[in-house]
Design a protein around this motif. Structure first.
Motif, PDB file in Angstrom:
ATOM      1  N   ALA A 199      76.938 -51.448 156.688  1.00 58.05           N
ATOM      2  CA  ALA A 199      77.056 -51.156 158.114  1.00 58.05           C
ATOM      3  C   ALA A 199      77.998 -49.977 158.315  1.00 58.05           C
ATOM      4  O   ALA A 199      78.748 -49.590 157.415  1.00 58.05           O
ATOM      5  N   ALA A 200      77.973 -49.415 159.517  1.00 60.56           N
ATOM      6  CA  ALA A 200      78.847 -48.283 159.820  1.00 60.56           C
ATOM      7  C   ALA A 200      80.306 -48.641 159.557  1.00 60.56           C
ATOM      8  O   ALA A 200      81.082 -47.821 159.048  1.00 60.56           O
ATOM      9  N   GLU A 201      80.673 -49.868 159.871  1.00 64.64           N
ATOM     10  CA  GLU A 201      82.068 -50.285 159.731  1.00 64.64           C
ATOM     11  C   GLU A 201      82.537 -50.323 158.283  1.00 64.64           C
ATOM     12  O   GLU A 201      83.742 -50.336 158.017  1.00 64.64           O
ATOM     13  N   SER A 202      81.603 -50.353 157.330  1.00 63.81           N
ATOM     14  CA  SER A 202      81.992 -50.434 155.922  1.00 63.81           C
ATOM     15  C   SER A 202      81.844 -49.117 155.173  1.00 63.81           C
ATOM     16  O   SER A 202      82.185 -49.034 153.992  1.00 63.81           O
ATOM     17  N   VAL A 203      81.337 -48.071 155.837  1.00 64.84           N
ATOM     18  CA  VAL A 203      81.134 -46.784 155.171  1.00 64.84           C
ATOM     19  C   VAL A 203      82.434 -46.269 154.569  1.00 64.84           C
ATOM     20  O   VAL A 203      82.508 -45.894 153.389  1.00 64.84           O
ATOM     21  N   THR A 204      83.488 -46.242 155.376  1.00 67.08           N
ATOM     22  CA  THR A 204      84.769 -45.717 154.907  1.00 67.08           C
ATOM     23  C   THR A 204      85.283 -46.502 153.714  1.00 67.08           C
ATOM     24  O   THR A 204      85.765 -45.927 152.726  1.00 67.08           O
ATOM     25  N   GLU A 205      85.171 -47.831 153.764  1.00 62.79           N
ATOM     26  CA  GLU A 205      85.686 -48.666 152.670  1.00 62.79           C
ATOM     27  C   GLU A 205      84.943 -48.394 151.369  1.00 62.79           C
ATOM     28  O   GLU A 205      85.565 -48.323 150.301  1.00 62.79           O
ATOM     29  N   TYR A 206      83.628 -48.265 151.437  1.00 66.53           N
ATOM     30  CA  TYR A 206      82.860 -47.996 150.221  1.00 66.53           C
ATOM     31  C   TYR A 206      83.218 -46.623 149.632  1.00 66.53           C
ATOM     32  O   TYR A 206      83.365 -46.488 148.411  1.00 66.53           O
ATOM     33  N   LEU A 207      83.361 -45.625 150.474  1.00 59.55           N
ATOM     34  CA  LEU A 207      83.705 -44.300 149.967  1.00 59.55           C
ATOM     35  C   LEU A 207      85.121 -44.275 149.415  1.00 59.55           C
ATOM     36  O   LEU A 207      85.392 -43.629 148.403  1.00 59.55           O
ATOM     37  N   GLN A 208      86.032 -44.993 150.050  1.00 57.70           N
ATOM     38  CA  GLN A 208      87.391 -45.089 149.523  1.00 57.70           C
ATOM     39  C   GLN A 208      87.423 -45.815 148.185  1.00 57.70           C
ATOM     40  O   GLN A 208      88.285 -45.550 147.343  1.00 57.70           O
ATOM     41  N   ALA A 209      86.457 -46.735 147.983  1.00 60.81           N
ATOM     42  CA  ALA A 209      86.384 -47.479 146.723  1.00 60.81           C
ATOM     43  C   ALA A 209      85.754 -46.657 145.608  1.00 60.81           C
ATOM     44  O   ALA A 209      85.697 -47.113 144.463  1.00 60.81           O
ATOM     45  N   GLY A 210      85.264 -45.447 145.930  1.00 59.97           N
ATOM     46  CA  GLY A 210      84.745 -44.564 144.895  1.00 59.97           C
ATOM     47  C   GLY A 210      83.251 -44.355 144.890  1.00 59.97           C
ATOM     48  O   GLY A 210      82.713 -43.797 143.934  1.00 59.97           O
ATOM     49  N   ALA A 211      82.551 -44.784 145.947  1.00 56.87           N
ATOM     50  CA  ALA A 211      81.110 -44.544 146.009  1.00 56.87           C
ATOM     51  C   ALA A 211      80.819 -43.059 146.124  1.00 56.87           C
ATOM     52  O   ALA A 211      81.518 -42.325 146.831  1.00 56.87           O
ATOM     53  N   LEU A 212      79.807 -42.609 145.416  1.00 55.99           N
ATOM     54  CA  LEU A 212      79.334 -41.236 145.572  1.00 55.99           C
ATOM     55  C   LEU A 212      78.800 -41.026 146.982  1.00 55.99           C
ATOM     56  O   LEU A 212      79.041 -40.004 147.619  1.00 55.99           O
ATOM     57  N   ALA A 213      78.040 -42.008 147.465  1.00 55.73           N
ATOM     58  CA  ALA A 213      77.464 -41.997 148.807  1.00 55.73           C
ATOM     59  C   ALA A 213      77.128 -43.445 149.135  1.00 55.73           C
ATOM     60  O   ALA A 213      77.227 -44.327 148.273  1.00 55.73           O
ATOM     61  N   VAL A 214      76.726 -43.685 150.355  1.00 57.64           N
ATOM     62  CA  VAL A 214      76.245 -45.011 150.736  1.00 57.64           C
ATOM     63  C   VAL A 214      74.795 -44.887 151.179  1.00 57.64           C
ATOM     64  O   VAL A 214      74.385 -43.876 151.753  1.00 57.64           O
ATOM     65  N   PHE A 254      77.270 -42.543 161.773  1.00 58.31           N
ATOM     66  CA  PHE A 254      77.342 -42.633 160.319  1.00 58.31           C
ATOM     67  C   PHE A 254      77.806 -41.303 159.720  1.00 58.31           C
ATOM     68  O   PHE A 254      78.638 -41.276 158.808  1.00 58.31           O
ATOM     69  N   ILE A 255      77.265 -40.200 160.218  1.00 63.49           N
ATOM     70  CA  ILE A 255      77.649 -38.888 159.699  1.00 63.49           C
ATOM     71  C   ILE A 255      79.135 -38.639 159.902  1.00 63.49           C
ATOM     72  O   ILE A 255      79.844 -38.178 159.002  1.00 63.49           O
ATOM     73  N   GLY A 256      79.632 -38.957 161.085  1.00 63.96           N
ATOM     74  CA  GLY A 256      81.044 -38.737 161.363  1.00 63.96           C
ATOM     75  C   GLY A 256      81.939 -39.530 160.430  1.00 63.96           C
ATOM     76  O   GLY A 256      82.926 -39.005 159.898  1.00 63.96           O
ATOM     77  N   LEU A 257      81.591 -40.788 160.197  1.00 65.74           N
ATOM     78  CA  LEU A 257      82.386 -41.622 159.299  1.00 65.74           C
ATOM     79  C   LEU A 257      82.318 -41.100 157.863  1.00 65.74           C
ATOM     80  O   LEU A 257      83.330 -41.034 157.164  1.00 65.74           O
ATOM     81  N   ALA A 258      81.120 -40.737 157.427  1.00 64.35           N
ATOM     82  CA  ALA A 258      80.945 -40.278 156.045  1.00 64.35           C
ATOM     83  C   ALA A 258      81.673 -38.966 155.813  1.00 64.35           C
ATOM     84  O   ALA A 258      82.335 -38.786 154.785  1.00 64.35           O
ATOM     85  N   GLN A 259      81.563 -38.040 156.740  1.00 63.28           N
ATOM     86  CA  GLN A 259      82.165 -36.729 156.535  1.00 63.28           C
ATOM     87  C   GLN A 259      83.679 -36.771 156.653  1.00 63.28           C
ATOM     88  O   GLN A 259      84.378 -36.045 155.945  1.00 63.28           O
ATOM     89  N   THR A 260      84.194 -37.613 157.525  1.00 62.51           N
ATOM     90  CA  THR A 260      85.648 -37.767 157.619  1.00 62.51           C
ATOM     91  C   THR A 260      86.219 -38.260 156.304  1.00 62.51           C
ATOM     92  O   THR A 260      87.207 -37.732 155.784  1.00 62.51           O
ATOM     93  N   GLN A 261      85.556 -39.257 155.724  1.00 63.69           N
ATOM     94  CA  GLN A 261      86.034 -39.785 154.458  1.00 63.69           C
ATOM     95  C   GLN A 261      85.770 -38.828 153.312  1.00 63.69           C
ATOM     96  O   GLN A 261      86.535 -38.750 152.361  1.00 63.69           O
ATOM     97  N   ALA A 262      84.690 -38.063 153.406  1.00 60.84           N
ATOM     98  CA  ALA A 262      84.371 -37.114 152.329  1.00 60.84           C
ATOM     99  C   ALA A 262      85.484 -36.107 152.154  1.00 60.84           C
ATOM    100  O   ALA A 262      85.843 -35.740 151.034  1.00 60.84           O
ATOM    101  N   GLY A 263      86.062 -35.648 153.251  1.00 60.99           N
ATOM    102  CA  GLY A 263      87.150 -34.688 153.145  1.00 60.99           C
ATOM    103  C   GLY A 263      88.341 -35.252 152.424  1.00 60.99           C
ATOM    104  O   GLY A 263      88.950 -34.599 151.566  1.00 60.99           O
ATOM    105  N   ALA A 264      88.682 -36.512 152.726  1.00 58.86           N
ATOM    106  CA  ALA A 264      89.806 -37.143 152.049  1.00 58.86           C
ATOM    107  C   ALA A 264      89.465 -37.438 150.592  1.00 58.86           C
ATOM    108  O   ALA A 264      90.293 -37.265 149.696  1.00 58.86           O
ATOM    109  N   ALA A 265      88.229 -37.843 150.353  1.00 59.32           N
ATOM    110  CA  ALA A 265      87.836 -38.211 148.995  1.00 59.32           C
ATOM    111  C   ALA A 265      87.840 -37.012 148.063  1.00 59.32           C
ATOM    112  O   ALA A 265      88.159 -37.135 146.876  1.00 59.32           O
ATOM    113  N   GLU A 266      87.500 -35.828 148.573  1.00 60.47           N
ATOM    114  CA  GLU A 266      87.466 -34.647 147.712  1.00 60.47           C
ATOM    115  C   GLU A 266      88.826 -34.365 147.075  1.00 60.47           C
ATOM    116  O   GLU A 266      88.911 -33.796 145.999  1.00 60.47           O
ATOM    117  N   ARG A 267      89.885 -34.769 147.741  1.00 58.92           N
ATOM    118  CA  ARG A 267      91.210 -34.529 147.173  1.00 58.92           C
ATOM    119  C   ARG A 267      91.444 -35.382 145.929  1.00 58.92           C
ATOM    120  O   ARG A 267      92.345 -35.112 145.152  1.00 58.92           O
TER     121      ARG A 267
END
Length: 229
Positions: free
Chosen positions: A164-179, A205-218
């Motif tokens: 779900a949208a609410e879990s996108v950030t958590e999955y990406l923070q856990a190391g998912a390449l994508a959801v 969904f795009i907003g959540l994914a891209q926000t986390q993508a910026g942090a994840a790239e670091r």
């Protein structure tokens, strides 16, 4: 296959989203795909359980082939792999290891192979998976993905199933390449439901994914697609 797999990995890493289309209305499924592409989600999977799935894939390929990476999902047999490729699919998604896995590999098609347990994850990677589709991801959630990344730091994971949208950030923070998101993203659009509602969900969904993508790239570490804590 190496170049095609690199293209899929790069696309998933840049977009962080795979939209999964499954429905009983071929026209609505096509409209769903085009709405997603217009909203900015450009990696799409059409499940072969969709009514007239191959025709839907062919129409999307013709209409958005230059704008999207298009895959076929729920592919289990070698014949289905060949049919999907002929229709325009650029990658193959399976729920598990199946005869389709070898067939796709031999044809040079990138593969997202479904797996859940550590043994299944290892087997999928050994058999040539471009990335492992962690499925159904909702069984263990982001914490389970995080645990899997410890013994498998070189394997790319795409959680699918109940994302779900609410879990996108958590999955990406856990190391998912994508959801990979199906009904939480598409809703009833593939069955003839609201396309405006679909567009709103896509942008969320795009907003959540891209926000986390910026942090994840670091935390992203080099050519091996490894993540650091």
């Amino acid at each position: 296959m190496e170049n095609a797999s690199h293209k899929l990995l790069a696309g998933l890493r840049d977009n962080r989203l795979l939209a999964i289309i499954r429905g009983n209305n071929p026209e609505a499924c096509f409209d769903t795909a085009m709405t997603l592409v217009d909203a900015g989600i450009t990696i799409l999977e059409v499940s072969l359980t969709t009514k007239d799935a191959l025709h839907v894939i062919s129409r999307i390929h013709e209409a958005a082939g230059g704008k999207a990476l298009l895959g076929a999902g729920t592919v289990l047999t070698a014949a289905q792999v060949r049919e999907a490729q002929d229709a325009g699919a650029q990658f193959i998604v399976t729920p598990c290891l199946a005869p389709s896995t070898d067939a796709a590999f031999n044809l040079g098609l990138p593969l997202l192979v479904g797996a859940l347990t550590p043994a299944e994850v290892y087997a999928a990677a050994r058999e040539g998976a471009t990335a492992v589709k962690l499925f159904p991801a909702s069984v263990g959630g982001p914490a389970y993905l995080k645990a899997l990344r410890d013994p498998f730091p070189d394997i790319e994971f795409v959680p699918v199933g109940g994302v779900a949208a609410e879990s996108v950030t958590e999955y990406l923070q856990a190391g998912a390449l994508a959801v990979g998101a199906g009904s939480p993203l598409t809703g009833d659009a593939p069955r003839g439901g609201s396309l405006s509602g679909l567009g709103d969900r896509a942008r969320k969904f795009i907003g959540l994914a891209q926000t986390q993508a910026g942090a994840a790239e670091r935390h992203y570490a080099g050519d091996r697609h490894q993540w650091t804590s």
